[in-house]
Every structure is written in C-alpha cells, then in structure tokens.
Design a protein around this motif. Structure first.
Motif, PDB file in Angstrom:
ATOM      1  N   SER B 110     -10.423 -15.896  57.812  1.00  0.00           N
ATOM      2  CA  SER B 110      -9.086 -16.264  57.947  1.00  0.00           C
ATOM      3  C   SER B 110      -8.291 -17.603  58.026  1.00  0.00           C
ATOM      4  O   SER B 110      -7.724 -17.945  57.306  1.00  0.00           O
ATOM      5  CB  SER B 110      -8.325 -15.039  58.286  1.00  0.00           C
ATOM      6  OG  SER B 110      -8.380 -14.991  59.691  1.00  0.00           O
ATOM      7  N   ALA B 113      -9.679 -20.091  55.364  1.00  0.00           N
ATOM      8  CA  ALA B 113      -8.845 -20.073  54.141  1.00  0.00           C
ATOM      9  C   ALA B 113      -7.414 -20.439  54.462  1.00  0.00           C
ATOM     10  O   ALA B 113      -7.073 -21.092  53.465  1.00  0.00           O
ATOM     11  CB  ALA B 113      -9.000 -18.403  53.594  1.00  0.00           C
ATOM     12  N   THR B 130     -23.027 -17.898  50.628  1.00  0.00           N
ATOM     13  CA  THR B 130     -21.944 -16.957  50.132  1.00  0.00           C
ATOM     14  C   THR B 130     -20.450 -17.486  50.526  1.00  0.00           C
ATOM     15  O   THR B 130     -19.495 -17.591  49.820  1.00  0.00           O
ATOM     16  CB  THR B 130     -22.173 -15.588  50.636  1.00  0.00           C
ATOM     17  OG1 THR B 130     -23.237 -15.253  50.164  1.00  0.00           O
ATOM     18  CG2 THR B 130     -21.052 -14.592  50.099  1.00  0.00           C
ATOM     19  N   PHE B 134     -17.555 -19.157  48.325  1.00  0.00           N
ATOM     20  CA  PHE B 134     -16.234 -18.295  48.528  1.00  0.00           C
ATOM     21  C   PHE B 134     -15.191 -19.521  48.686  1.00  0.00           C
ATOM     22  O   PHE B 134     -14.010 -19.360  47.977  1.00  0.00           O
ATOM     23  CB  PHE B 134     -16.268 -17.139  49.477  1.00  0.00           C
ATOM     24  CG  PHE B 134     -15.053 -16.555  49.586  1.00  0.00           C
ATOM     25  CD1 PHE B 134     -14.789 -15.484  48.868  1.00  0.00           C
ATOM     26  CD2 PHE B 134     -14.219 -16.870  50.727  1.00  0.00           C
ATOM     27  CE1 PHE B 134     -13.369 -14.654  49.054  1.00  0.00           C
ATOM     28  CE2 PHE B 134     -12.956 -16.411  50.965  1.00  0.00           C
ATOM     29  CZ  PHE B 134     -12.568 -15.234  49.806  1.00  0.00           C
TER      30      PHE B 134
ATOM     31  N   ASN D  90       2.353 -13.481  56.821  1.00  0.00           N
ATOM     32  CA  ASN D  90       1.061 -12.455  56.104  1.00  0.00           C
ATOM     33  C   ASN D  90       0.778 -11.795  57.230  1.00  0.00           C
ATOM     34  O   ASN D  90       0.163 -10.671  56.891  1.00  0.00           O
ATOM     35  CB  ASN D  90      -0.031 -13.406  55.720  1.00  0.00           C
ATOM     36  CG  ASN D  90       0.453 -14.000  54.268  1.00  0.00           C
ATOM     37  OD1 ASN D  90       1.004 -13.536  53.236  1.00  0.00           O
ATOM     38  ND2 ASN D  90       0.348 -15.479  54.033  1.00  0.00           N
ATOM     39  N   THR D 106      -8.319 -15.302  44.184  1.00  0.00           N
ATOM     40  CA  THR D 106      -8.772 -15.637  45.569  1.00  0.00           C
ATOM     41  C   THR D 106      -7.443 -16.279  46.206  1.00  0.00           C
ATOM     42  O   THR D 106      -7.470 -16.858  47.300  1.00  0.00           O
ATOM     43  CB  THR D 106      -9.717 -16.997  45.266  1.00  0.00           C
ATOM     44  OG1 THR D 106      -9.203 -18.005  44.506  1.00  0.00           O
ATOM     45  CG2 THR D 106     -10.963 -16.416  44.892  1.00  0.00           C
ATOM     46  N   GLY D 107      -6.354 -16.302  45.708  1.00  0.00           N
ATOM     47  CA  GLY D 107      -5.109 -16.875  46.443  1.00  0.00           C
ATOM     48  C   GLY D 107      -5.096 -16.094  47.691  1.00  0.00           C
ATOM     49  O   GLY D 107      -4.045 -16.406  48.532  1.00  0.00           O
ATOM     50  N   ALA D 109      -7.299 -14.827  49.855  1.00  0.00           N
ATOM     51  CA  ALA D 109      -8.270 -14.673  50.701  1.00  0.00           C
ATOM     52  C   ALA D 109      -7.968 -14.798  52.264  1.00  0.00           C
ATOM     53  O   ALA D 109      -8.673 -13.895  52.919  1.00  0.00           O
ATOM     54  CB  ALA D 109      -9.299 -15.796  50.683  1.00  0.00           C
ATOM     55  N   SER D 110      -6.963 -15.545  52.807  1.00  0.00           N
ATOM     56  CA  SER D 110      -6.662 -15.426  54.187  1.00  0.00           C
ATOM     57  C   SER D 110      -6.139 -14.295  54.548  1.00  0.00           C
ATOM     58  O   SER D 110      -6.261 -13.582  55.637  1.00  0.00           O
ATOM     59  CB  SER D 110      -5.767 -16.635  54.309  1.00  0.00           C
ATOM     60  OG  SER D 110      -4.678 -16.757  53.657  1.00  0.00           O
ATOM     61  N   GLU D 111      -5.074 -13.743  53.620  1.00  0.00           N
ATOM     62  CA  GLU D 111      -4.513 -12.441  53.719  1.00  0.00           C
ATOM     63  C   GLU D 111      -5.485 -11.328  54.278  1.00  0.00           C
ATOM     64  O   GLU D 111      -5.429 -10.351  54.937  1.00  0.00           O
ATOM     65  CB  GLU D 111      -3.492 -11.889  52.821  1.00  0.00           C
ATOM     66  CG  GLU D 111      -2.272 -12.840  52.855  1.00  0.00           C
ATOM     67  CD  GLU D 111      -2.433 -14.075  52.103  1.00  0.00           C
ATOM     68  OE1 GLU D 111      -3.725 -14.510  51.543  1.00  0.00           O
ATOM     69  OE2 GLU D 111      -1.566 -14.709  51.354  1.00  0.00           O
ATOM     70  N   ALA D 113      -8.529 -11.375  54.722  1.00  0.00           N
ATOM     71  CA  ALA D 113      -9.448 -11.551  55.897  1.00  0.00           C
ATOM     72  C   ALA D 113      -8.735 -11.218  57.150  1.00  0.00           C
ATOM     73  O   ALA D 113      -9.226 -10.686  57.962  1.00  0.00           O
ATOM     74  CB  ALA D 113     -10.068 -13.115  55.968  1.00  0.00           C
ATOM     75  N   LEU D 114      -7.473 -11.545  57.086  1.00  0.00           N
ATOM     76  CA  LEU D 114      -6.328 -11.276  58.245  1.00  0.00           C
ATOM     77  C   LEU D 114      -6.392  -9.624  58.411  1.00  0.00           C
ATOM     78  O   LEU D 114      -6.311  -9.149  59.500  1.00  0.00           O
ATOM     79  CB  LEU D 114      -5.163 -11.835  57.770  1.00  0.00           C
ATOM     80  CG  LEU D 114      -4.131 -12.247  59.114  1.00  0.00           C
ATOM     81  CD1 LEU D 114      -4.793 -12.824  60.228  1.00  0.00           C
ATOM     82  CD2 LEU D 114      -2.956 -12.913  58.580  1.00  0.00           C
ATOM     83  N   ASP D 128     -14.834 -10.062  42.206  1.00  0.00           N
ATOM     84  CA  ASP D 128     -15.907 -10.632  41.759  1.00  0.00           C
ATOM     85  C   ASP D 128     -16.794 -10.322  42.948  1.00  0.00           C
ATOM     86  O   ASP D 128     -16.579 -10.065  43.901  1.00  0.00           O
ATOM     87  CB  ASP D 128     -16.164 -11.899  41.219  1.00  0.00           C
ATOM     88  CG  ASP D 128     -15.480 -12.866  42.289  1.00  0.00           C
ATOM     89  OD1 ASP D 128     -16.448 -13.179  42.921  1.00  0.00           O
ATOM     90  OD2 ASP D 128     -14.219 -13.017  42.465  1.00  0.00           O
ATOM     91  N   THR D 130     -19.027 -12.301  44.496  1.00  0.00           N
ATOM     92  CA  THR D 130     -18.961 -13.275  45.503  1.00  0.00           C
ATOM     93  C   THR D 130     -17.804 -13.055  46.817  1.00  0.00           C
ATOM     94  O   THR D 130     -18.176 -12.854  47.935  1.00  0.00           O
ATOM     95  CB  THR D 130     -18.415 -14.900  45.190  1.00  0.00           C
ATOM     96  OG1 THR D 130     -19.362 -15.285  44.211  1.00  0.00           O
ATOM     97  CG2 THR D 130     -18.537 -15.800  46.250  1.00  0.00           C
ATOM     98  N   SER D 131     -16.743 -12.662  46.120  1.00  0.00           N
ATOM     99  CA  SER D 131     -15.727 -12.131  47.106  1.00  0.00           C
ATOM    100  C   SER D 131     -15.961 -10.755  47.774  1.00  0.00           C
ATOM    101  O   SER D 131     -15.818 -10.716  49.125  1.00  0.00           O
ATOM    102  CB  SER D 131     -14.328 -11.827  46.415  1.00  0.00           C
ATOM    103  OG  SER D 131     -13.984 -13.092  45.656  1.00  0.00           O
ATOM    104  N   SER D 133     -19.315  -9.625  48.602  1.00  0.00           N
ATOM    105  CA  SER D 133     -19.753  -9.965  49.617  1.00  0.00           C
ATOM    106  C   SER D 133     -19.439 -10.480  50.708  1.00  0.00           C
ATOM    107  O   SER D 133     -19.652 -10.224  51.885  1.00  0.00           O
ATOM    108  CB  SER D 133     -21.134 -10.742  49.149  1.00  0.00           C
ATOM    109  OG  SER D 133     -21.632 -10.559  47.882  1.00  0.00           O
ATOM    110  N   PHE D 134     -18.451 -11.591  50.403  1.00  0.00           N
ATOM    111  CA  PHE D 134     -18.035 -12.316  51.602  1.00  0.00           C
ATOM    112  C   PHE D 134     -17.032 -11.408  52.390  1.00  0.00           C
ATOM    113  O   PHE D 134     -17.259 -11.588  53.576  1.00  0.00           O
ATOM    114  CB  PHE D 134     -17.133 -13.317  50.966  1.00  0.00           C
ATOM    115  CG  PHE D 134     -16.276 -14.166  52.064  1.00  0.00           C
ATOM    116  CD1 PHE D 134     -17.334 -15.329  52.610  1.00  0.00           C
ATOM    117  CD2 PHE D 134     -15.117 -14.090  52.326  1.00  0.00           C
ATOM    118  CE1 PHE D 134     -16.528 -15.975  53.757  1.00  0.00           C
ATOM    119  CE2 PHE D 134     -14.612 -14.753  53.484  1.00  0.00           C
ATOM    120  CZ  PHE D 134     -15.197 -15.786  53.923  1.00  0.00           C
ATOM    121  N   PHE D 135     -16.328 -10.675  51.784  1.00  0.00           N
ATOM    122  CA  PHE D 135     -15.628  -9.787  52.538  1.00  0.00           C
ATOM    123  C   PHE D 135     -16.294  -8.595  53.442  1.00  0.00           C
ATOM    124  O   PHE D 135     -15.780  -8.334  54.400  1.00  0.00           O
ATOM    125  CB  PHE D 135     -14.188  -9.105  51.753  1.00  0.00           C
ATOM    126  CG  PHE D 135     -13.237 -10.089  51.611  1.00  0.00           C
ATOM    127  CD1 PHE D 135     -12.525 -10.969  52.226  1.00  0.00           C
ATOM    128  CD2 PHE D 135     -12.994 -10.485  49.997  1.00  0.00           C
ATOM    129  CE1 PHE D 135     -11.690 -11.891  52.105  1.00  0.00           C
ATOM    130  CE2 PHE D 135     -11.821 -11.209  49.684  1.00  0.00           C
ATOM    131  CZ  PHE D 135     -11.343 -12.170  50.502  1.00  0.00           C
TER     132      PHE D 135
END
Lengths: 162, 162, 162, 162
Positions: B110, B113, B130, B134, D90, D106-107, D109-111, D113-114, D128, D130-131, D133-135
């Motif tokens: 986070s 990002a 990955t 990302f 956020n 992807t806009g 991502a930080s939210e 993840a947070l 998709d 990639t996202s 797997s990442f999360f």
C-alpha cells in the motif's frame, strides 16, 4: 546519546509585528541551546520568523510540519514534513514537541487547547488575562506565562530538565 | 544552502533477515551521502535496521514518522514525529521524501502504491516479477529496480540530481 | 432534493449531569427536525447522550466520527466512521457539519476554536463569560449563545435557512 | 436493532466505461439490500456512478468520505464527511466498511492493499491475473473475486452474515 529536546513555536501566519519579533528571538535562542525547533513550517508570520531566527545560530535544526502538499514552505526550514492533513497537522506539531510555546495572538487558541488536552506543557508569551484564565481552566498546572523570550527559555529548561 | 535530500525507506516491521540486512546497509549508505533518512520510526524490522545503519555514519539525521503516540520508537531515530494517524501516516512518509525505497516483502504494497500515486519515484530492492509487473502498471516510469544497496544509492543520486 | 442539514454536537466524554441532560434534549430536537446528528460517537458523556436523545425520534440518522479503531461506539450511532486519527478527528467533525453546537464545559475548547477557525457558526449552550469573551475574539460574528435547547434549535434554523 | 452493513466501493475517478457501468449496478444492488454505501464521494468516475446507482433505489443511504474541503461532491451523496486529509482519507473509507469492493482498474491498488492490511475482506470485480496474484500474497483468505455485480452482492452477503 539522548534525543535533543524538540520545542514547538505556534502562532499566527499573519504579519503582526510584536509576534514576529518575539518569534524571531525565540527561534534564535532555541537553536542556541542546541534544541530542535518545530513549527507549522509556512513561509509566513510567526512560523517564518521563528525559523529565520533559528538559522542565525550555528548547527540548528528546524522542522516544518506543513498542512498541505502545495504549502509554501519557509526557506529556513531544514526538514519539511508534508502532512496533507490541513489544520489537523496541529495535532502532529503538539504531539511531537516536549514543550509548546504559544506566541501572542488568539490565532493559536485551538492549538494551545489541543496541546493542553494532550498533556503538554504550554508557555504563553504576551497573552492577556482573558486567554490566561481561559486556558488555565483546561489544565491549570500545564499553563505557564513568560514575559520575555529569555524567560521563556528558562521555563523550557525547567520543564525539560535540561 | 539547498535543503538536503530526504530519502524514505519503507518495509516490514517483521524480522525478515534479508530485508533487515538490506535496510541496514541502505541506511548506512544514505547517511554517508549526507542525506536525511525518513522511515516509519518503529523499533522493529526494516525501520529499526535502517535507522541503526544510518547511525553508523557520522553526522547523520534520522526522522521517524510514528503511527501513534504510544508507538515504541527506535532509539536510532533522532527526531520522532508523532502523527497519531495510524496507517495514514504512510501518506506523510511518502509525501515528505524525494525518493522512496521499498525493501523486499509485500508488506509495503500500500505504501509503494501510495508513493506512485503521489508522483514519487520508487526504487524497489529485491522484488519479484509479480510485484514488478503490478507496480509498473500504476506508474511505469516511476518504478525503478535495484539489485543491491549500492545500486540503489546510484539510482537515488540520478533521481535527485545529486 | 437538497441534502439534509448536518448538525454537530460536541462536548465532554465525562459524565457531567447538566451537560448530559442538555445533550440528550438537543439530540432529540435535532432528530425531530429531520436533521442529521454528527458527534464524536464514543459511548460516553455528551456523545452518548446526544445520540440516545436522537434515537427517541422516528427516522433519525446519527453519525459518529470515531477517533480510533478500538473506540467503544455508542449503540445509538447509526453510522460509525472510523478515522483512526485520534484527536485530529475533531477537524472532520467540524468540517462536516453546517453548524456546531458546543455543550457546556471547557473540554471542548479546542473543537470550538477549530470550528471558528474553519469559518463555522458555533452555538454555545451554557457557557460562562470567560469562555464567551475568549471565543468572541476568534470570530465575533460566528459565536452564538443559547440559554436552552429550544433556543439552540431556533438558532440552528436561522443559521441554516431552514 | 443491529447496525446496517456498510459496504465500500472503491475505484478510479476517471471515466472508464466498464468500471462506471459496474459501479452503477453495484450501487443500485447495495441500496436495494438496505445496506449503506460508502465511497470517496467525489463527483467523478466510479464514485459518482456508484452513488447514482444507489439513488435509483428507495430509502438508500450514501456516505461520501471527501478528501478535501473544496472537493466537488457527487449530488447523489447523502452525507458528506469532509476529512481534509487528502489521500489519507482512504484509510477512513476502508476502516469504516465491513466489506470493500474494488472495481476494476489499477487506480485502487493502494486502497485495496490498505484494506487487506487492515484485515478487511475485499471483493475484486473484473481484475486480471497479475492483480489477483499480487493481492493474494498480502492476505490470501481475504481476497475474493467476482465476475458480476450480482455475484459480488452474494459474496457480501456471505461475508457479513446477512
């Protein structure tokens, strides 16, 4: 090695001559003791004067806690902390300081009250009786008055055991 | 005199050996360049290691942006900024740094990002494919990879025109 | 359809009888006008009383702006906004309300001052002369006094053009 | 009476057609369940669409957590909470929701993840590989995928025991 005392100066961003002259001298004296100065960091009023005063001393360190990412920062601030939290950044200033100095003017009422609420000692320079009575009801033993910059420094020293 | 570059190191508070060893070396190198180190300031994991590394250099300055008033701060932090804003203090870290270094581990997703969203350059040390893919989709030109601490320092230098 | 007026009640978390009785009646009257009540949301003192008062009306809506994620929230709060920003959440309360009502007690000095600084109208219920004089110097035309809950509601109505 | 579930929709402020159409349908369905919708509140992109969708249902309640005091708020927001904390708002959105729905792009991502870092369940719509797997590496059991708005609502129901 113990951390250096961090001392906050709070005061108006407006250009009020007596406040500015007080802030400039306080900034210089704080820096001369080897203490760290923390302010709201803006390039205006008490904030600018305090930081410029500090810069007249050798080896000083000035921290500015800025309200927003677009705030114009005083060139005399060494480290600019960009909070992007507007007025809420005052909470950060008072929590990060050991002692808070309020320079005359009612523009700082919310900050002084916040500092007292957070259990901080506050030294008020050049306040009138109404303000004094008001703040003493919030936290009687944490409100200290000083008539001059040098007296303020003496009180900081007592309060931080320097 | 221009302000010194402020460089952030972000990373997990957990004790992951490779991250800690990277952070310690990065902290030392940042301090040796005369730059200012900014971290989350806690006495744990990457934060502690980076600050301790910095302290092995002469004349370093370390700033810790603490989440809460009760947070245990690393003794190697010179200036503790008490934000009392919890996780939201990450916004303050990335906004206050010129360049953000993310040390391996997904615990910093986070923050990375957030830094990219705020237009900051981020150097990732030891990330996998990955994560790289990302983050590059958020801001392709602001994501930089480094294989070692010295390579990281070279990239900071380029990005800050030192 | 225009947005409903949002009215803040601020006051101490301590159990002071006169404050609590005022807050309970104010909460009820605000809800009966069809307005939205916003408070600090804690299950204590003025906050709890105001929300419980509101719940005695049909179709009321109560919003609580909580300081931390672990704060005990009043069961009479419909929507709990978890800020995790500690005391800085007071900035959010005053910015989100059209009018701020300060219930007697000096515990709210920083919130009242903050509201005035942010250009909000503040109605003070049951304050003494020292507080009145003090706050009027911050923003003379934005400080309003009310002797009773019903008078307070009249003033809210005037100030919000209801 | 138990508090109604509060469900957050997060997504880009840009006008991306598929995201907007998803957000509008999700807003409507959330409101039709009698749940409360919480968003970033701006009059743009996913935020506007979600709130407008909600308004097509009777008796809905929409809360907007605004970044700044000057933010243009969506007219479809019932209660505007003005945080004045920029991107840090956020944190408040995700902490105040029981479940967080991330609409494609992807806009956010930080939210996302947070939200995961704060122990919240997140339902991702239209992401998709990639996202995903990442999360999933941040918090495997808290990441949920949904292919459609109705499937999303089913998952919210499961996760909140409605």
């Amino acid at each position: 090695m113990p951390r250096k005392p961090v001392v906050a100066i709070i005061g108006t961003g407006r250009e009020i001559e007596s406040a500015i002259s007080n802030a400039r001298e306080l900034g210089r004296l704080i820096a001369e003791q080897g203490w760290v100065l923390i302010t709201g960091g803006r390039n205006a009023g008490v904030m600018r004067a305090a930081n410029e005063g500090a810069k007249s001393a050798k080896d000083c360190l000035t921290i500015g806690i800025l309200p927003n990412r677009n705030t114009e920062v005083s060139p005399a601030v060494d480290i600019a902390i960009v909070t992007d939290t507007g007025e809420a950044r005052n909470n950060i200033i008072v929590l990060s300081a050991e002692v808070v100095i309020g320079v005359n003017g009612t523009g700082t009422a919310s900050e002084v009250a916040l500092a007292l609420k957070n259990g901080k000692n506050v030294i008020l320079v050049g306040v009138d009786e109404t303000s004094k009575s008001f703040f003493e009801r919030i936290a009687k033993n944490a409100v200290h008055l000083a008539g001059s910059a040098s007296e303020t420094i003496e009180k900081v020293r007592e309060l931080t055991d320097q």
